[in-house]
Scaffold this active site. Structure first.
Site, PDB file in Angstrom:
ATOM      1  N   ASP A 207       1.678   0.529  -8.755  1.00 10.63           N
ATOM      2  CA  ASP A 207       1.676   0.616  -7.296  1.00 10.63           C
ATOM      3  C   ASP A 207       1.355   2.056  -6.889  1.00 10.63           C
ATOM      4  OD1 ASP A 207       2.749   1.135  -4.581  1.00 10.63           O
ATOM      5  OD2 ASP A 207       3.287  -0.988  -4.699  1.00 10.63           O
TER       6      ASP A 207
ATOM      7  N   ARG B 257       0.030  -6.618   5.437  1.00 18.25           N
ATOM      8  CA  ARG B 257      -0.397  -7.986   5.133  1.00 18.25           C
ATOM      9  C   ARG B 257       0.720  -8.948   5.478  1.00 18.25           C
ATOM     10  NH1 ARG B 257      -2.327 -10.526  -0.574  1.00 18.25           N
ATOM     11  NH2 ARG B 257      -0.144 -10.281  -1.052  1.00 18.25           N
TER      12      ARG B 257
ATOM     13  N   ASP C  58       3.922   3.807  -4.534  1.00 20.59           N
ATOM     14  CA  ASP C  58       5.172   4.158  -5.218  1.00 20.59           C
ATOM     15  C   ASP C  58       4.968   5.323  -6.171  1.00 20.59           C
ATOM     16  OD1 ASP C  58       6.334   2.089  -3.892  1.00 20.59           O
ATOM     17  OD2 ASP C  58       6.579   0.781  -5.642  1.00 20.59           O
TER      18      ASP C  58
ATOM     19  N   THR D  25       0.432 -15.748   5.992  1.00 22.25           N
ATOM     20  CA  THR D  25      -0.990 -16.078   6.215  1.00 22.25           C
ATOM     21  C   THR D  25      -1.899 -15.284   5.269  1.00 22.25           C
ATOM     22  OG1 THR D  25      -1.276 -14.279   7.795  1.00 22.25           O
ATOM     23  CG2 THR D  25      -0.522 -16.408   8.680  1.00 22.25           C
TER      24      THR D  25
HETATM   25  N1  URA Z   1      -1.990  -1.979  -4.758  1.00 20.55           N
HETATM   26  C1  URA Z   1      -1.513  -1.101  -5.684  1.00 20.55           C
HETATM   27  O1  URA Z   1      -0.896  -0.098  -5.337  1.00 20.55           O
HETATM   28  N2  URA Z   1      -1.730  -1.384  -6.995  1.00 20.55           N
HETATM   29  C2  URA Z   1      -2.413  -2.461  -7.401  1.00 20.55           C
HETATM   30  O2  URA Z   1      -2.593  -2.638  -8.604  1.00 20.55           O
HETATM   31  C3  URA Z   1      -2.889  -3.361  -6.421  1.00 20.55           C
HETATM   32  C4  URA Z   1      -2.670  -3.093  -5.103  1.00 20.55           C
END
Ligand code: URA
Length: 213
Positions: free
Chosen positions: A203, A103, A206, A107
């Protein structure tokens, strides 16, 4: 677009453990893998089959086998990789293509930075793996990419979804003349100001693979 939220105690059980911040990466990876296999069972409900004649030890019989061309499984890098094994466990003869999306923070548009997919996807059934349907930008761009290559049927499998992301996908895919289905283990409450799903699981990349600096 059709959204399916899987209501099953085993799905809820595994998802709860995934959400828990005390679940470490090795367990998180195993649970994500198991959860995808459960979601894949439902997500492949429309997979194309064809009739096949076989002989059992007792008699002739007519059964089904997966039709050609084979389904195409497309994990979105990086976090979608954590869903691949769980998916191909149910579809071992599927082909696998890869899509890396990023991303642009100015933008906010998602674009493709890597791809390994057939040039011609005419009529193919595609299963897109993306663990978190948050804003919907990445998944929307991935689906557009596959449709531009001719994909004829798309099912996205997401561990979690947010209502905002689903609404955006609905808007962005409005007018597409191929069926798109999203299968998820839960529709969470909302996105927070950082675009994370609430309550979510943090995430996904992660938690699967650790924080890469
Ligand atoms: N991407 C992720 O890994 N976790 C989220 O909560 C949103 C997007």
């Amino acid at each position: 677009m059709h959204t399916v939220v899987i209501d099953h105690p085993l799905v809820a059980h595994k998802l709860t453990a995934l959400r828990d911040q005390d679940t470490a990466s090795p367990t998180f990876r195993r649970l994500a893998d198991e959860l995808v296999t459960l979601l894949a069972y439902e997500a492949t409900r429309e997979v194309r089959t064809e009739a096949v004649n076989i002989t059992t030890p007792v008699s002739a019989a007519v059964g089904v086998k997966l039709a050609a061309p084979k389904p195409l499984v497309v994990p979105i890098l990086r976090a979608g990789l954590g869903m691949l094994e769980g998916m191909v466990r149910l579809l071992p003869t599927a082909e696998v293509g890869f899509l890396g999306m990023i991303r642009n923070e100015d933008t906010l548009k998602a674009s493709t930075y890597a791809e390994r997919l057939p040039d011609d996807l005419s009529g193919r059934q595609c299963y897109v793996l993306d663990p978190m349907l948050a804003t919907g930008g990445t998944l929307g761009a991935a689906i557009r990419f596959l449709v531009d290559r001719g994909a004829g049927h798309i099912t996205a499998i997401c561990l979690l979804a947010a209502p905002e992301g689903c609404a955006r996908l609905e808007r962005e895919l409005d007018g597409l003349d191929i069926p798109v289905t999203v299968v998820t283990a839960a529709m969470d409450e909302r996105l927070n100001e950082k675009g994370y799903i609430v309550p979510g699981l943090g995430d996904a990349g992660d938690r699967l693979y650790g924080v890469v600096g």
